[in-house]
Design an enzyme around this catalytic site. Structure first.
Site, PDB file in Angstrom:
ATOM      1  N   THR A  35      10.186 -27.856   9.521  1.00 23.95           N
ATOM      2  CA  THR A  35      10.543 -29.073  10.260  1.00 23.95           C
ATOM      3  C   THR A  35       9.539 -29.348  11.368  1.00 23.95           C
ATOM      4  OG1 THR A  35      12.883 -28.632   9.836  1.00 23.95           O
ATOM      5  CG2 THR A  35      12.373 -30.240  11.547  1.00 23.95           C
TER       6      THR A  35
ATOM      7  N   GLY B 201       6.619 -34.878   9.716  1.00 19.23           N
ATOM      8  CA  GLY B 201       6.416 -36.113  10.475  1.00 19.23           C
ATOM      9  C   GLY B 201       7.531 -36.387  11.454  1.00 19.23           C
TER      10      GLY B 201
ATOM     11  N   ASP C 195      13.630 -17.840   0.109  1.00 19.84           N
ATOM     12  CA  ASP C 195      14.410 -16.630   0.398  1.00 19.84           C
ATOM     13  C   ASP C 195      15.911 -16.869   0.282  1.00 19.84           C
ATOM     14  OD1 ASP C 195      11.918 -15.708   1.007  1.00 19.84           O
ATOM     15  OD2 ASP C 195      12.265 -15.422   3.144  1.00 19.84           O
TER      16      ASP C 195
ATOM     17  N   ARG D  78       7.271 -41.891  -3.444  1.00 22.02           N
ATOM     18  CA  ARG D  78       6.255 -40.843  -3.357  1.00 22.02           C
ATOM     19  C   ARG D  78       5.788 -40.380  -4.734  1.00 22.02           C
ATOM     20  NH1 ARG D  78       8.662 -37.254   1.747  1.00 22.02           N
ATOM     21  NH2 ARG D  78       7.949 -38.701   3.363  1.00 22.02           N
TER      22      ARG D  78
END
Length: 656
Positions: A197, A201, A431, A490
């Site tokens: 994070t 952006g 994980d 995207r």
């Protein structure tokens, strides 16, 4: 920028006081030990066998984002100070950039640990100090002893809630749980907060109509809404959203500004994800996103009255804010705006909530079918964290785990090591997905992996400028021609880029977006990562593209701003291009977000492979799946981590 020891002490107190005491008993201490101090080999008189020439020495080395200059002051026998004079490291790294210099002085050694998550920066500091010591005539063996760690005395802790991961979702969950009256420990494998994070952006999608009205609504915007409303609905969920939006639009006056609503956000998220997202989770995301910004506002974030537009957001609803942190820095329009409010809250409430850094969770504890805690490892020692009420898994995705993404990939020809990753690589290893699966959690959408078009070729670094997000930029290929709608999804942008010769594109902007002297982009020009020119012809020469084609591409975009129909379907724009200086950056697709992970319900309970809730286990953020479908809208990830992190923390606090 020059950093003095006093400022380091203030920052160190902020970051590592979070580990000072556990919330369960006053006697508990952090599992981050102080190391014994080695001393260089000296003679009986206290002098080094090989004395140095006292003085101040300077060395410049390459760090993660460019050159770093380090100043080292020594006397005949010791290192007196280490100061980073200048660097280009990112804001998240700035949180811990002075830790290694302080350790070098404290332990009189260049063989000290770096900070997990900022290892390249730490290695650069050590290389620079080594250079300075050589200039001073030191025997490097005198400054190469590795500090020995003291044994960890406390290896078991208990709190109401254990959160695994100190990224955006984990931090939101921790603060939410503490707000609900719970004691909380966050277990974080890196040495700094924020996870991926912090390197994002930071734009948060939320439908806030009163802000949207500050943006002009173009005919193209209106046409894009009508196209969504006129299409045959995929299912009853889409049909219901279409009907609601039609009623909203009946009362809408285009002259007032941009239209937006929660339902439009839901429709674009569902449609944009190819109808693979869970309607219930999409509803939870979009309905609660405005309240997420209100929560962050209460914690000190100040949002702009004019929303931005993340790459692939499909609508101008990406909320952009600034935050004045306790460390004295003000962050703007990037991931630390969504991280530091929570870090500061924890620092101010460390009697009830804390973060244990450099501590890697390895296994979930289960008793009588209920998740009751976590096993973790710190400096070779196993530590047990027991949760009275619940465990929140918030470890992020698996975008940097090449083996894992190749195993599950269903969308792309290849996601091998030649494809970079935009995330914080140590944090994006999957994980939590592995730990959850080990206790029977169902995995969903694992083959859906999003690429971002703004990657730096070779590295995947996504934060370079000019950026694909926002307005006032065009994308051109190796011939200098536009080839795609810059505001497309995207996946469409990446597929279009892959279809170009060389499988890359150039992002082109001018001083309208980056006024002369803008430090962020000028640093990149200095590093050679961004091209700058006073004319279009000069820029084309630097790019190696046809100057006539590049000028025609700019003219085509400008005609669209003037009202012409764009041949590629661009609907969101602001001002024309043509104001020097001009900038260009080379980009290629990079792994950015893994849409698959642990299956959750709207209350963030983790669901088992048999369809029932796993008691005591909650999850939020990129570790989960079933929300974004086949394509995540830009700006929806930050909304995701705040909305579902907040829900997870509140529910884990009570075991609900």
């Amino acid at each position: 920028m020059k950093r003095l020891f006093a400022s380091f002490c203030l920052l160190l107190a902020l970051l590592f006081a979070l580990c000072a005491c556990a919330p369960t008993t006053a006697d508990n201490v952090s599992p981050t030990p102080e190391a014994a101090e080695p001393t260089p080999e000296t003679t009986e008189s206290g002098m080094l066998n090989t004395p140095m020439t006292a003085g101040t020495y300077t060395a410049t080395v390459n760090a993660h984002n460019g050159p770093m200059t380090v100043e080292t002051k020594v006397d005949e026998n010791s290192i007196l100070s280490v100061t980073i004079v200048s660097d280009y490291e990112s804001d998240p790294v700035q949180l811990v950039i002075d830790v290694v210099p302080e350790r070098i002085v404290q332990y009189q050694s260049v063989n000290v640990d770096t900070v997990a998550g900022a290892t390249v920066c730490g290695a650069a500091v050590k290389a620079a100090v080594t250079d300075c010591l050589e200039q001073a005539g030191a025997n490097l063996d005198d400054f190469s002893s590795a500090p020995e760690s003291d044994p960890i005395e406390v290896t078991e802790y208990t709190a109401d809630v254990i959160v695994v991961g100190a990224g955006g979702a984990g931090l939101a969950a921790a603060v939410s749980a503490h707000n609900s009256g719970a004691s909380v420990i966050v277990v974080e494998k890196l040495g700094l907060p924020g996870g991926s994070t912090a390197f994002s952006g930071g734009l948060l999608n939320a439908a806030i109509p009163e802000r949207s009205l500050n943006v002009a609504m173009t005919d193209s915007n209106l046409s894009s809404i009508n196209a969504l409303l006129e299409k045959e609905p995929y299912d009853e969920f889409e049909a219901g959203l279409q009907e609601t939006i039609r009623k909203q639009m009946a009362d809408y006056d285009q002259s007032q500004g941009m239209f937006d609503s929660v339902e439009l956000h839901m429709l674009q998220t569902y449609n944009g994800g190819d109808y693979m997202g869970n309607p219930d989770l999409i509803t939870t995301l979009c309905v609660n996103a405005p309240a997420a910004t209100e929560w962050l506002t209460e914690l000190g974030v100040v949002y702009s009255d004019v929303p931005g537009m993340a790459t692939g957001a499909l609508w101008q609803r990406s909320q952009q804010g600034t935050y004045a942190a306790l460390n004295g820095n003000t962050y703007a329009n990037q991931g630390l705006v969504d991280v530091m409010p929570f870090v500061d809250y924890i620092a101010q409430n460390n009697d009830g909530v804390r973060i244990d850094y450099s501590t890697r969770a390895t296994e979930l504890l289960v008793e009588n079918g209920r998740v009751t805690g976590v096993l973790a490892e710190h400096d070779g020692t196993v530590i047990t964290y027991r949760a009275t009420n619940g465990v929140v898994m918030a470890t992020g995705g698996f975008g940097a785990n090449v083996e894992m993404r190749q195993q599950y990939n269903e969308q792309w020809d290849d996601l091998g090591s030649s494809i970079g990753c935009s995330n914080q690589n140590p944090a994006a290893q999957g994980d939590g997905i592995v730990m959850g699966a080990a206790v029977g959690a169902d995995l969903v959408d694992m083959g859906l992996i999003q690429l971002h078009p703004n990657g730096e070729p070779g590295t995947g670094n996504m934060m370079l400028e000019p950026h694909t997000s926002g307005l006032n930029r065009i994308f051109v290929n190796s011939d200098g021609n536009r080839f795609v709608n810059e505001d497309a999804r995207r996946d469409d942008l990446c597929n279009a880029t892959y279809a170009q010769e060389g499988q890359f594109m150039w992002v082109v902007a001018d001083s309208t977006r980056y006024p002369e002297g803008t430090e962020s982009i000028e640093n990149l020009v200095t590093l050679g990562k961004t091209l700058k020119a006073d004319t279009v012809e000069e820029l084309a020469g630097l790019m190696g593209v046809d100057a006539n084609n590049l000028q025609a591409a700019i003219d085509q975009y400008n005609a669209t701003v003037d009202g012409a129909e764009d041949p590629f379907g661009l609907t969101t724009y602001d001002q024309k291009l043509g104001n020097p200086p001009f900038y260009a950056g080379k980009r290629s697709p990079t792994v950015h977000h893994t849409m698959g992970g642990l299956r959750i319900d709207t209350e963030t309970h983790v669901i088992s492979t048999e369809g029932w809730v796993i008691p005591g286990l909650y999850a939020a953020g990129e570790v989960t799946g079933d929300i974004h479908g086949g394509n995540r809208l830009g700006g929806n990830a930050i909304a995701d981590i705040i909305v579902f992190g907040r829900i997870a923390g509140a529910n884990a606090a009570t075991g609900a």
